[in-house]
Design an enzyme around this catalytic site. Structure first.
Site, PDB file in Angstrom:
ATOM      1  N   GLY A 293      -1.071   1.517  -5.380  1.00 35.57           N
ATOM      2  CA  GLY A 293       0.778   1.357  -5.028  1.00 35.57           C
ATOM      3  C   GLY A 293       0.792   0.241  -4.444  1.00 35.57           C
ATOM      4  O   GLY A 293       2.032  -0.111  -4.475  1.00 35.57           O
TER       5      GLY A 293
ATOM      6  N   GLU B 215       1.729  -2.182  -7.261  1.00 31.97           N
ATOM      7  CA  GLU B 215       3.190  -1.750  -7.614  1.00 31.97           C
ATOM      8  C   GLU B 215       4.068  -2.117  -6.612  1.00 31.97           C
ATOM      9  O   GLU B 215       5.245  -2.417  -7.061  1.00 31.97           O
ATOM     10  CB  GLU B 215       3.109  -0.262  -7.791  1.00 31.97           C
ATOM     11  CG  GLU B 215       2.337   0.409  -9.047  1.00 31.97           C
ATOM     12  CD  GLU B 215       2.026   1.831  -8.914  1.00 31.97           C
ATOM     13  OE1 GLU B 215       1.536   2.457  -8.090  1.00 31.97           O
ATOM     14  OE2 GLU B 215       2.535   2.388  -9.819  1.00 31.97           O
TER      15      GLU B 215
ATOM     16  N   ALA C 181      -1.653   3.688  -2.235  1.00 33.24           N
ATOM     17  CA  ALA C 181      -1.334   5.135  -1.825  1.00 33.24           C
ATOM     18  C   ALA C 181      -2.457   5.574  -0.776  1.00 33.24           C
ATOM     19  O   ALA C 181      -3.682   5.411  -1.165  1.00 33.24           O
ATOM     20  CB  ALA C 181      -0.964   6.199  -2.694  1.00 33.24           C
TER      21      ALA C 181
ATOM     22  N   GLU D  56      -6.481   3.523 -10.475  1.00 38.89           N
ATOM     23  CA  GLU D  56      -6.087   4.971 -10.203  1.00 38.89           C
ATOM     24  C   GLU D  56      -6.818   5.684 -11.214  1.00 38.89           C
ATOM     25  O   GLU D  56      -7.257   6.950 -10.850  1.00 38.89           O
ATOM     26  CB  GLU D  56      -4.423   5.216 -10.580  1.00 38.89           C
ATOM     27  CG  GLU D  56      -3.579   4.771  -9.533  1.00 38.89           C
ATOM     28  CD  GLU D  56      -3.034   3.495  -9.753  1.00 38.89           C
ATOM     29  OE1 GLU D  56      -3.656   2.480 -10.189  1.00 38.89           O
ATOM     30  OE2 GLU D  56      -2.205   3.012  -8.991  1.00 38.89           O
TER      31      GLU D  56
END
Ligand code: DAK
Length: 258
Positions: free
Chosen positions: A109, A112, A64, A132
């Protein structure tokens, strides 16, 4: 039409390329919005039989967008989470096969996103990781759940708690990707897999995806029952008559679109 992604269809295979190479294809709200839009269109586009998702440049997706997230208040964070989950769930549940061609960094992300796809093919240059905890957060686009389901609880905890970045061979060894390809062959290998799947009965492919995804979270008895119901749908399709008929007549099957 899109600013952060590219989309093209070539003889039934759709390719979505995340195209923000200067920021390592980091997922900001705009990229997520465009991904949601393109996969919504793909869902109802009969021309597209299978999809390849990849990234432009050195990264698949490096996570992200940290610069955007840094500025977000909790309400903004929640909006981002909702949108991110919507994108991952759409890709995971769309009734078409989605193959991640992981060309480089698949972090946070990005890892993911790759995990929400049905199959991951990694370039030898790919790097997977969930960094993260080093940023003071945990995976938030389904990573704690999908990683544990793919590689097991212990390995998921190891990767998430250490934030270690692993290469394609290690990802293959632990089941985080299904194939490894030379960087220059990544897209052709992904396309070959996509074409193989696209040559099979579309309803059977969609039904198999639904049966595996939904059954995976059920107990064995409920999952078996679910398989019976989904099997029945495929068994009632014209494709079943065509597929079995073609075998008996010693010819190639001609499946209907959907
Ligand atoms: N976000 C924003 N910009 C990024 C970025 C990212 N994730 N990753 C790289 N960039 C930018 C860099 O800042 C740099 O920008 P400039 O300085 O040129 O302006 C440019 O991309 C090139 O990066 P580097 O210069 O760092 O390139 P290197 O080859 O040296 O290193 C790298 C590549 C991928 C190893 C490195 O860039 C890196 O470590 N990137 C960050 C990786 C990372 O920590 N990713 C995880 C992000 S956390 C949520 C749900 C989910 C999430 C968050 C919230 N909600 C529920 C609210 C998910 C979180 C994450 O994914």
């Amino acid at each position: 039409m899109y600013e952060n992604i590219k989309f093209e269809v070539n003889e039934g295979i759709g390719t979505v390329t995340i195209n923000r190479p200067k920021a390592m294809n980091a997922l900001n709200m705009d990229v997520l919005t465009e991904l949601y839009d393109v996969f919504t269109k793909i869902e109802s586009d009969d021309e597209v039989k299978a999809v390849i998702l990849t990234g432009e440049g050195k990264a698949f997706v490096a996570g992200a967008d940290i610069a955007q997230m840094h500025k977000l208040n909790p309400i903004g964070g929640r909006q981002m989470m909702m949108l991110g989950h919507k994108v991952m769930n759409l890709i995971e549940n769309i009734e078409k096969p989605v193959i991640a061609a992981v060309n480089g960094f698949a972090l946070g992300g990005g890892c993911e996103l790759a995990m929400a796809c049905d199959i991951r093919i990694a370039s030898e240059k790919a790097k997977f990781g969930q960094p993260e905890v080093g940023l003071g957060i945990i995976p938030g686009f389904g990573g704690t759940q999908r990683l544990a389901r793919l590689v097991g609880k212990g390995m998921a905890k190891y990767l998430i708690m250490t934030a270690e970045m692993i290469g394609a061979d290690e990802a293959y060894r632990i089941g985080l990707c299904e194939k490894v390809a030379a960087p220059e062959e990544l897209l052709s290998v992904a396309e070959k897999v996509a074409r193989t799947i696209a040559s099979k009965a579309p309803i059977a492919i969609a039904t198999a995806k639904t049966a595996i995804n939904n059954g995976f979270d059920m107990d064995m008895k409920s999952a078996s029952k679910f398989e019976i119901e989904t099997f029945t749908a495929a068994f009632s399709s014209e494709d079943k008559t065509e597929g079995m008929g073609a075998f008996l007549e010693k010819r190639a099957p001609e499946f209907k679109n959907r």
